[in-house]
Design a protein around this motif. Structure first.
Motif, PDB file in Angstrom:
ATOM      1  N   HIS A 170       2.177 -31.302 -17.433  1.00  0.00           N
ATOM      2  CA  HIS A 170       1.048 -31.689 -16.586  1.00  0.00           C
ATOM      3  C   HIS A 170      -0.276 -31.362 -17.268  1.00  0.00           C
ATOM      4  O   HIS A 170      -0.482 -30.250 -17.757  1.00  0.00           O
ATOM      5  CB  HIS A 170       1.113 -30.969 -15.243  1.00  0.00           C
ATOM      6  N   HIS A 171      -1.169 -32.359 -17.315  1.00  0.00           N
ATOM      7  CA  HIS A 171      -2.496 -32.163 -17.879  1.00  0.00           C
ATOM      8  C   HIS A 171      -3.518 -32.170 -16.749  1.00  0.00           C
ATOM      9  O   HIS A 171      -3.559 -33.096 -15.942  1.00  0.00           O
ATOM     10  CB  HIS A 171      -2.831 -33.267 -18.886  1.00  0.00           C
ATOM     11  N   ASN A 172      -4.342 -31.131 -16.694  1.00  0.00           N
ATOM     12  CA  ASN A 172      -5.426 -31.079 -15.724  1.00  0.00           C
ATOM     13  C   ASN A 172      -6.323 -32.303 -15.921  1.00  0.00           C
ATOM     14  O   ASN A 172      -6.815 -32.534 -17.024  1.00  0.00           O
ATOM     15  CB  ASN A 172      -6.228 -29.788 -15.937  1.00  0.00           C
ATOM     16  N   PRO A 173      -6.551 -33.104 -14.867  1.00  0.00           N
ATOM     17  CA  PRO A 173      -7.395 -34.298 -15.010  1.00  0.00           C
ATOM     18  C   PRO A 173      -8.772 -33.988 -15.586  1.00  0.00           C
ATOM     19  O   PRO A 173      -9.355 -34.825 -16.288  1.00  0.00           O
ATOM     20  CB  PRO A 173      -7.496 -34.824 -13.567  1.00  0.00           C
ATOM     21  N   ASP A 174      -9.293 -32.789 -15.312  1.00  0.00           N
ATOM     22  CA  ASP A 174     -10.598 -32.415 -15.847  1.00  0.00           C
ATOM     23  C   ASP A 174     -10.558 -32.175 -17.352  1.00  0.00           C
ATOM     24  O   ASP A 174     -11.616 -32.082 -17.989  1.00  0.00           O
ATOM     25  CB  ASP A 174     -11.113 -31.141 -15.153  1.00  0.00           C
ATOM     26  N   LEU A 175      -9.338 -32.036 -17.907  1.00  0.00           N
ATOM     27  CA  LEU A 175      -9.202 -31.785 -19.338  1.00  0.00           C
ATOM     28  C   LEU A 175      -8.568 -32.972 -20.057  1.00  0.00           C
ATOM     29  O   LEU A 175      -7.926 -32.825 -21.090  1.00  0.00           O
ATOM     30  CB  LEU A 175      -8.390 -30.509 -19.560  1.00  0.00           C
ATOM     31  N   ILE A 176      -8.749 -34.138 -19.474  1.00  0.00           N
ATOM     32  CA  ILE A 176      -8.385 -35.382 -20.148  1.00  0.00           C
ATOM     33  C   ILE A 176      -9.671 -36.140 -20.443  1.00  0.00           C
ATOM     34  O   ILE A 176     -10.460 -36.430 -19.543  1.00  0.00           O
ATOM     35  CB  ILE A 176      -7.442 -36.246 -19.298  1.00  0.00           C
ATOM     36  N   CYS A 177      -9.901 -36.392 -21.701  1.00  0.00           N
ATOM     37  CA  CYS A 177     -11.116 -37.087 -22.121  1.00  0.00           C
ATOM     38  C   CYS A 177     -10.898 -38.594 -21.962  1.00  0.00           C
ATOM     39  O   CYS A 177      -9.956 -39.161 -22.522  1.00  0.00           O
ATOM     40  CB  CYS A 177     -11.424 -36.748 -23.578  1.00  0.00           C
ATOM     41  N   ILE A 202     -25.749 -39.548 -23.089  1.00  0.00           N
ATOM     42  CA  ILE A 202     -25.001 -40.491 -23.911  1.00  0.00           C
ATOM     43  C   ILE A 202     -23.490 -40.290 -23.801  1.00  0.00           C
ATOM     44  O   ILE A 202     -22.720 -41.254 -23.835  1.00  0.00           O
ATOM     45  CB  ILE A 202     -25.456 -40.408 -25.392  1.00  0.00           C
ATOM     46  N   ALA A 203     -23.046 -39.023 -23.634  1.00  0.00           N
ATOM     47  CA  ALA A 203     -21.601 -38.754 -23.575  1.00  0.00           C
ATOM     48  C   ALA A 203     -21.356 -37.388 -22.958  1.00  0.00           C
ATOM     49  O   ALA A 203     -21.044 -36.425 -23.660  1.00  0.00           O
ATOM     50  CB  ALA A 203     -20.981 -38.830 -24.968  1.00  0.00           C
ATOM     51  N   PRO A 204     -21.492 -37.253 -21.642  1.00  0.00           N
ATOM     52  CA  PRO A 204     -21.300 -35.947 -20.996  1.00  0.00           C
ATOM     53  C   PRO A 204     -19.883 -35.407 -21.183  1.00  0.00           C
ATOM     54  O   PRO A 204     -18.908 -36.102 -20.941  1.00  0.00           O
ATOM     55  CB  PRO A 204     -21.583 -36.247 -19.519  1.00  0.00           C
ATOM     56  N   GLY A 205     -19.806 -34.174 -21.653  1.00  0.00           N
ATOM     57  CA  GLY A 205     -18.505 -33.546 -21.853  1.00  0.00           C
ATOM     58  C   GLY A 205     -17.760 -34.048 -23.068  1.00  0.00           C
ATOM     59  O   GLY A 205     -16.583 -33.737 -23.248  1.00  0.00           O
ATOM     60  N   ILE A 224     -15.668 -39.055 -22.880  1.00  0.00           N
ATOM     61  CA  ILE A 224     -16.416 -38.260 -21.910  1.00  0.00           C
ATOM     62  C   ILE A 224     -15.464 -37.518 -20.976  1.00  0.00           C
ATOM     63  O   ILE A 224     -14.295 -37.878 -20.839  1.00  0.00           O
ATOM     64  CB  ILE A 224     -17.359 -39.131 -21.056  1.00  0.00           C
ATOM     65  N   ARG A 225     -15.996 -36.493 -20.338  1.00  0.00           N
ATOM     66  CA  ARG A 225     -15.334 -35.853 -19.191  1.00  0.00           C
ATOM     67  C   ARG A 225     -16.396 -35.728 -18.115  1.00  0.00           C
ATOM     68  O   ARG A 225     -17.168 -34.790 -18.086  1.00  0.00           O
ATOM     69  CB  ARG A 225     -14.748 -34.494 -19.585  1.00  0.00           C
ATOM     70  N   SER A 226     -16.462 -36.738 -17.283  1.00  0.00           N
ATOM     71  CA  SER A 226     -17.488 -36.816 -16.256  1.00  0.00           C
ATOM     72  C   SER A 226     -17.012 -37.699 -15.123  1.00  0.00           C
ATOM     73  O   SER A 226     -16.312 -38.687 -15.349  1.00  0.00           O
ATOM     74  CB  SER A 226     -18.789 -37.384 -16.842  1.00  0.00           C
ATOM     75  N   SER A 227     -17.393 -37.356 -13.899  1.00  0.00           N
ATOM     76  CA  SER A 227     -17.038 -38.176 -12.744  1.00  0.00           C
ATOM     77  C   SER A 227     -18.213 -39.044 -12.296  1.00  0.00           C
ATOM     78  O   SER A 227     -18.124 -39.766 -11.307  1.00  0.00           O
ATOM     79  CB  SER A 227     -16.601 -37.270 -11.574  1.00  0.00           C
TER      80      SER A 227
END
Length: 385
Positions: A170-177, A202-205, A224-227
């Motif tokens: 399982h990969h934490n959704p917040d840690l999937i780019c 330009i590219a958050p996270g 990115i890693r942003s909602s």
């Protein structure tokens, strides 16, 4: 139901699957590699940059058939526009054509003795007495049962084979780019230099990249890693200012949480994105995957030759890849966590420091003076140490 028998079955035909198959076959065991798509190498799944070490691990000489550009340096672009140039070993490598490279690697595996079935999707594992003994797959609409002494899962971030084997992936959704990339024509770029852009707008996270492929062609992508917005939205904002034309779009996800805790069980090994064998800082997975997949292929072959497919025997795969690249990936996790806490002002300050210092002659005192002026950086440095 059609039934097949092999010593080793590899699920997935990209670099991880082909590398594992290649080195298992080199040890003269009976190997089958299955790939769900009808063509190996398509669609492209990365920015296509590789190091020269990759080919040393593969024991293959790079071919001009897939080398698009030889890289001699890179620019790091801070949010305020400051540019830092890197030259030499750390920035040297190649941009390749993955559609050709992946297929060529599969061809090398086939030459070594691997059987390959495309348009073949693994649907389930065969498990007897708590040991993985093969896979159930669908090939051109026909269900087939493939028995094997060892199954190697190289089926990517969406892997379900490992979960079916009882391995936690399982990969934490917040840690999937989240990534989006255009191949673009008409780019005015140096064919020997990579470009990286950082900043919340330009590219958050994550970051935006430009990888040249020669003849005014380049991969332009963003991770990115942003909602707030999607990766394709950030990418479209950037390319709207370019006088260039996109000819291909690829979208996907990259795990940046670091490797999973366990990559083996009875009769089963997992490699590549499915195992989190990706650099958490860069998101690069080609070389880590190839390093681990080679070990997986060799250990699977040893298991066949020793007639021992137990978890106790196969755990040597986990130990060997951890010994080879585990510490590097663990360090990258720490750096990624630190980078997650940097804002644009911190990045600009770091860029200014690097730009104004002789990095070879840098002293601890100068570093402490610098971070002392930036409380957030001092806090992060303390956490890192």
């Amino acid at each position: 139901m059609k039934k097949l028998e092999y010593d080793v079955v590899v699920v997935g035909g990209r670099v991880g699957g082909s590398t594992a198959s290649l080195f298992a076959s080199k040890s003269d065991v009976n190997v089958l590699m299955i790939e769900k798509r009808q063509e190996i190498g398509s669609p492209v799944q990365c920015a296509e940059g590789v190091t020269y070490n990759t080919f040393e691990t593969l024991e293959i000489k790079p071919s001009e058939r897939y080398i698009r550009s030889r890289i001699k340096g890179a620019y790091i672009n801070a949010p305020d526009g400051r540019r830092i140039k890197y030259d030499g070993d750390i920035a040297e490598g190649m941009v390749i054509d993955r559609k050709i490279f992946d297929k060529e690697l599969a061809i090398e595996s086939a030459k070594a003795g691997t059987d390959i079935m495309v348009k073949t999707t693994a649907k389930d594992l065969i498990i007897k007495d708590q040991k993985v003994c093969g896979v159930v797959a669908k090939h051109l609409g026909e269900t087939i049962e493939i028995s094997a002494d060892v199954v190697i899962a190289a089926d990517g971030i969406e892997s379900n084979m490992a979960r079916l084997a009882g391995i936690e992936t399982h990969h934490n959704p917040d840690l999937i780019c989240s990534c989006a990339q255009y191949e673009m024509v008409g780019m005015d770029v140096d064919p020997g230099v990579l470009e990286f852009y950082f900043g919340e707008k330009i590219a958050p996270g994550g970051y935006l990249w430009i990888f040249p492929k020669g003849d005014g062609i380049a991969n332009v992508g963003v991770g990115i890693r942003s909602s707030v917005e999607t990766a394709i939205n950030y990418l479209n904002k950037y390319v709207s200012d370019l006088d260039a034309t996109p000819v291909e779009l690829n979208i996907g996800g990259v795990p940046v949480s670091g490797p999973i805790d366990k990559t083996y069980t009875d009769g089963f090994l997992v490699v590549g994105d499915a195992a989190g064998q990706v650099d958490p800082i860069t998101g690069g997975g080609i070389h880590p995957t190839i390093s681990c997949a080679r070990i997986a292929g060799e250990i699977a072959a040893e298991a066949v030759q020793n007639n021992d497919y137990s978890s106790e025997f196969l755990k040597s795969y986990h130990k060997k890849w951890r010994d080879e690249i585990g510490e590097t990936l663990d360090q990258s996790v720490k750096y990624r966590r630190m980078a997650d806490k940097l804002n644009d002002n911190d990045m600009n300050a770091l860029a200014e420091f690097i730009e104004t210092q002789d990095l070879e002659a840098i002293s601890k005192i100068s570093v402490l003076k610098f971070v002392g002026k930036h409380p957030n950086l001092m806090k992060l440095l303390t956490e890192l140490l």
